[in-house]
Design an enzyme around this catalytic site. Structure first.
Site, PDB file in Angstrom:
ATOM      1  CG  ASN A  35      15.091   1.128   1.927  1.00 50.10           C
ATOM      2  OD1 ASN A  35      16.066   1.167   0.589  1.00 50.10           O
ATOM      3  ND2 ASN A  35      15.699   0.601   2.702  1.00 50.10           N
ATOM      4  CB  VAL A  36      11.342   6.263   2.409  1.00 52.87           C
ATOM      5  CG1 VAL A  36      11.573   7.429   3.410  1.00 52.87           C
ATOM      6  CG2 VAL A  36      11.808   6.565   1.092  1.00 52.87           C
ATOM      7  CD  GLU A  37      15.742   1.916   7.155  1.00 57.78           C
ATOM      8  OE1 GLU A  37      16.108   0.758   7.017  1.00 57.78           O
ATOM      9  OE2 GLU A  37      16.473   2.589   8.070  1.00 57.78           O
ATOM     10  CB  CYS A  61       9.034  -8.463   2.311  1.00 51.36           C
ATOM     11  SG  CYS A  61       8.144  -6.981   2.012  1.00 51.36           S
ATOM     12  CD  GLU A  64       9.988  -3.844  -2.948  1.00 54.86           C
ATOM     13  OE1 GLU A  64      10.596  -5.059  -3.171  1.00 54.86           O
ATOM     14  OE2 GLU A  64      10.085  -3.330  -2.096  1.00 54.86           O
ATOM     15  CB  CYS A  82       7.280  -5.867  -1.434  1.00 57.85           C
ATOM     16  SG  CYS A  82       7.470  -4.518  -0.210  1.00 57.85           S
ATOM     17  CB  CYS A 130       9.186  -2.137   1.031  1.00 53.43           C
ATOM     18  SG  CYS A 130       9.264  -2.848   2.409  1.00 53.43           S
TER      19      CYS A 130
END
Length: 136
Positions: A46-48, A90, A59, A93, A57
């Site tokens: 994940n990359v916020e 989620c 995925e 995803c 996410c």
């Protein structure tokens, strides 16, 4: 059929990917790994983003890696949290994975190994469109 050794490898690769997550806001790193129908393994994390809704996410990065490395269909998938425990993708995803899955793709979930159709029943996707177009 996916062997236990392959599952262990996917889980290990997902844990490795999780260490590369960028999660300064939630402090909830996620790593994923998937086996592709040609034998490759693709990974993602994940990359916020400071604008929370723009975060990606794990995925998303996995599917990007899939496409950038030649495409194909996903046949087995593992997702882990920051402690290395199985994590269910989620809903968004699950739909993303369905789009790129081989029929019967397997997922390592918190409740055991499940198929993509079990975790996203009655899904709409490429197969739905293909079946519709074939009948018209």
């Amino acid at each position: 059929m996916i062997t236990e050794e392959q599952w262990q490898d996917l889980r290990a690769r997902a844990r490795e990917a999780m260490t590369k997550a960028y999660a300064p806001y939630s402090k909830f790193p996620v790593g994923v790994a998937a086996l592709v129908d040609d034998g490759r393994i693709v990974i993602g994390a994940n990359v916020e983003n400071a604008s929370y809704g723009l975060g990606l996410c794990a995925e998303c990065s996995l599917v990007s890696a899939l496409m950038m490395s030649g495409g194909g269909k996903l046949v087995a998938f593992a997702c882990v949290d920051g402690d290395g425990n199985a994590l269910m993708p989620c809903g968004r995803c699950r739909q993303l994975l369905y789009e790129h899955s081989a029929e019967g793709m397997l997922l390592d979930t918190v409740s055991g190994i499940r198929t993509i159709d079990e975790v996203l029943p009655d899904a709409f996707g490429p197969r739905t469109l293909r079946d519709y177009q074939d009948s018209h």
